[in-house]
Write a protein that holds these residues in place. Structure first.
Motif, PDB file in Angstrom:
ATOM      1  N   LEU A 193     -30.338  37.839  28.308  1.00 55.29           N
ATOM      2  CA  LEU A 193     -29.652  36.777  27.571  1.00 55.29           C
ATOM      3  C   LEU A 193     -30.591  35.814  26.884  1.00 55.29           C
ATOM      4  N   GLY A 194     -29.942  35.396  25.944  1.00 55.19           N
ATOM      5  CA  GLY A 194     -30.785  34.292  25.087  1.00 55.19           C
ATOM      6  C   GLY A 194     -31.464  34.681  23.900  1.00 55.19           C
ATOM      7  N   ILE A 195     -31.298  35.737  23.423  1.00 56.64           N
ATOM      8  CA  ILE A 195     -31.795  36.479  22.176  1.00 56.64           C
ATOM      9  C   ILE A 195     -30.753  37.198  21.471  1.00 56.64           C
ATOM     10  N   ASN A 196     -30.960  37.449  20.082  1.00 53.75           N
ATOM     11  CA  ASN A 196     -29.931  38.035  19.496  1.00 53.75           C
ATOM     12  C   ASN A 196     -29.876  39.478  19.082  1.00 53.75           C
ATOM     13  N   ARG A 197     -30.171  40.374  20.161  1.00 59.02           N
ATOM     14  CA  ARG A 197     -30.553  41.763  20.262  1.00 59.02           C
ATOM     15  C   ARG A 197     -30.331  42.239  21.885  1.00 59.02           C
ATOM     16  N   THR A 198     -30.116  43.485  21.858  1.00 60.69           N
ATOM     17  CA  THR A 198     -29.763  43.973  23.255  1.00 60.69           C
ATOM     18  C   THR A 198     -31.250  44.615  23.734  1.00 60.69           C
ATOM     19  N   VAL A 199     -31.660  43.518  24.830  1.00 56.32           N
ATOM     20  CA  VAL A 199     -32.901  44.060  25.549  1.00 56.32           C
ATOM     21  C   VAL A 199     -32.416  44.370  27.142  1.00 56.32           C
ATOM     22  N   ARG A 200     -32.784  45.352  27.454  1.00 53.74           N
ATOM     23  CA  ARG A 200     -32.201  45.975  28.797  1.00 53.74           C
ATOM     24  C   ARG A 200     -33.334  45.711  29.982  1.00 53.74           C
ATOM     25  N   ILE A 201     -32.938  45.325  31.229  1.00 54.46           N
ATOM     26  CA  ILE A 201     -33.752  45.239  32.272  1.00 54.46           C
ATOM     27  C   ILE A 201     -32.837  45.826  33.546  1.00 54.46           C
ATOM     28  N   ALA A 256     -22.728  42.452  35.926  1.00 49.91           N
ATOM     29  CA  ALA A 256     -22.150  42.995  34.587  1.00 49.91           C
ATOM     30  C   ALA A 256     -23.259  43.639  34.005  1.00 49.91           C
ATOM     31  N   ASN A 257     -22.971  45.052  33.461  1.00 50.89           N
ATOM     32  CA  ASN A 257     -23.894  46.168  32.963  1.00 50.89           C
ATOM     33  C   ASN A 257     -24.160  45.389  31.452  1.00 50.89           C
ATOM     34  N   PHE A 258     -25.249  45.812  30.746  1.00 46.43           N
ATOM     35  CA  PHE A 258     -25.744  45.454  29.750  1.00 46.43           C
ATOM     36  C   PHE A 258     -24.731  45.174  28.642  1.00 46.43           C
ATOM     37  N   ASP A 259     -23.699  46.094  28.544  1.00 47.55           N
ATOM     38  CA  ASP A 259     -22.727  46.489  27.367  1.00 47.55           C
ATOM     39  C   ASP A 259     -21.261  45.752  27.777  1.00 47.55           C
ATOM     40  N   GLU A 260     -21.242  44.973  28.952  1.00 42.09           N
ATOM     41  CA  GLU A 260     -19.988  44.631  29.277  1.00 42.09           C
ATOM     42  C   GLU A 260     -19.723  43.018  29.243  1.00 42.09           C
ATOM     43  N   THR A 290     -28.782  36.392  35.073  1.00 40.23           N
ATOM     44  CA  THR A 290     -27.801  37.655  35.009  1.00 40.23           C
ATOM     45  C   THR A 290     -26.597  36.817  35.103  1.00 40.23           C
ATOM     46  N   PHE A 291     -25.519  37.777  34.938  1.00 44.92           N
ATOM     47  CA  PHE A 291     -23.855  37.193  35.288  1.00 44.92           C
ATOM     48  C   PHE A 291     -23.291  38.528  35.743  1.00 44.92           C
ATOM     49  N   TYR A 342     -40.492  32.070  19.880  1.00 45.31           N
ATOM     50  CA  TYR A 342     -40.412  32.658  21.212  1.00 45.31           C
ATOM     51  C   TYR A 342     -39.450  31.710  21.874  1.00 45.31           C
ATOM     52  N   VAL A 343     -38.671  32.352  22.673  1.00 51.87           N
ATOM     53  CA  VAL A 343     -37.407  31.787  23.558  1.00 51.87           C
ATOM     54  C   VAL A 343     -37.778  32.191  24.969  1.00 51.87           C
ATOM     55  N   THR A 344     -37.701  31.260  26.040  1.00 49.73           N
ATOM     56  CA  THR A 344     -37.829  31.647  27.385  1.00 49.73           C
ATOM     57  C   THR A 344     -36.540  32.456  27.883  1.00 49.73           C
ATOM     58  N   VAL A 345     -36.707  33.524  28.330  1.00 47.97           N
ATOM     59  CA  VAL A 345     -35.537  34.380  28.966  1.00 47.97           C
ATOM     60  C   VAL A 345     -35.799  34.615  30.225  1.00 47.97           C
ATOM     61  N   GLY A 346     -36.986  34.103  30.865  1.00 45.89           N
ATOM     62  CA  GLY A 346     -36.925  34.346  32.431  1.00 45.89           C
ATOM     63  C   GLY A 346     -38.142  33.711  33.195  1.00 45.89           C
TER      64      GLY A 346
END
Length: 321
Positions: free
Chosen positions: A121-129, A184-188, A141-142, A50-54
């Motif tokens: 951010l912080g993981i190797n796949r696209t998870v959207r919020i 920035a959107n999830f794919d930008e 966020t950025f 597990y990694v902390t993302v929030g």
């Protein structure tokens, strides 16, 4: 100039919300948060670290009902999505939880959950919020802040294009803002975000912005609002903003396009400083403009006795993820 009401340190403080005067107090505050965690990577056995993302405030973690897709451990103060059933499972789980949050008044009904999406951010796949729920989960966020400026053709005096936000905006209605800004959107990437926002908010030509806008740095903020604050909603708003400058020629004039801006004004440096010290600007725009004034020599040790504090405050510590 007008009578000074706020110092630059106070202006930046409005962006951060909570001061952290020393490492001990900083650690005490952040240790109270629940860690929102995702698996760094999934494998065939549904295992992985597990990694902390929030970061989630205790008042939210304890009192909000959680769907079966989440595992909540109040002893360790962790909130996890412990398994996955496909590529979009975690994104769907987060959206479902935000719908619950909104129904239980942990999230404002005005927050939109179907439009702008951020990347976790912080993981190797696209998870959207959804953007409207990012601060409830304390997701990093950025985005971008871009300052457009001109030099008067006769006097060579620098002026800044300052927009007034539309009175219909849900946040900071009617306040002054930086020339262009947005998440920035999830794919930008941040450069593409800047080009898009410049066109959408200010009608600035894409090709001109691609060729002339320059990234000059970044600022960050970490704003904690407890549920005891007006409105009763607790969140951790963490953002990294990439800062852009662009010198605009006289024939390129920002114009409102998407309805988020009421009007653009060409302000002198004195007008901008007055507006900052009178609290007329949206908080992260104010921090960006203070950074701009410092970089261009309008804030210096000769004119600002708290210069070291001002500059260090522009990059605020973020909880490690």
């Amino acid at each position: 100039m007008a009578i000074q009401n706020l110092t630059y340190t106070e202006v930046i403080g409005r962006c951060h919300g909570l001061p952290y005067p020393d490492e001990q107090q900083y650690a005490q505050i952040t240790s109270q948060f629940y860690r929102f965690r995702l698996k760094e990577a999934w494998n065939d056995h549904q295992s992985g670290e597990y990694v902390t993302v929030g970061w989630i405030l205790p008042c939210t973690a304890i009192n909000m009902s959680w769907t079966s897709k989440f595992s909540v451990d109040h002893q360790s103060k962790t909130i996890d999505i412990p398994y996955s059933e496909g590529e979009d499972y975690e994104s769907r789980a987060i959206l479902e939880q935000l719908i619950v949050a909104r129904s239980q008044a942990f999230l404002s009904m005005s927050k939109k959950l179907e439009e702008e999406l951020y990347r976790v951010l912080g993981i190797n796949r696209t998870v959207r919020i959804p953007r409207g729920g990012s601060a409830l989960f304390g997701i990093q966020t950025f985005g971008i802040q871009m300052t457009g400026y001109v030099y008067d053709e006769k006097s060579r005096e620098m002026k800044i294009w300052v927009p007034k936000r539309s009175a219909t905006r849900m946040q900071w209605p009617g306040m002054m803002d930086n020339t262009v800004g947005g998440g920035a959107n999830f794919d930008e990437e941040h450069f593409d975000c800047m080009v898009r926002e410049a066109e959408e908010e200010a009608s600035l030509p894409k090709e001109f912005m691609r060729e002339n806008a320059k990234v000059v740095g970044k600022i960050s903020y970490f704003h904690v609002r407890d549920a005891k604050a007006p409105g009763g909603l607790g969140f951790v708003d963490r953002s990294l903003q990439f800062i852009y400058d662009v010198e605009l020629p006289s024939h390129i004039v920002p114009k409102p396009l998407d309805g988020e801006v009421e009007e653009f004004y060409l302000w002198t440096i004195d007008q901008t400083v007055d507006g900052l010290k009178q609290g007329k600007f949206k908080s992260n725009a104010a921090a960006t403009l203070i950074d701009f004034l410092f970089r261009h020599g309008y804030i210096s040790a000769k004119t600002e006795p708290e210069l070291e504090t001002v500059i260090s405050s522009l990059i605020k510590r973020l909880p490690c993820v």
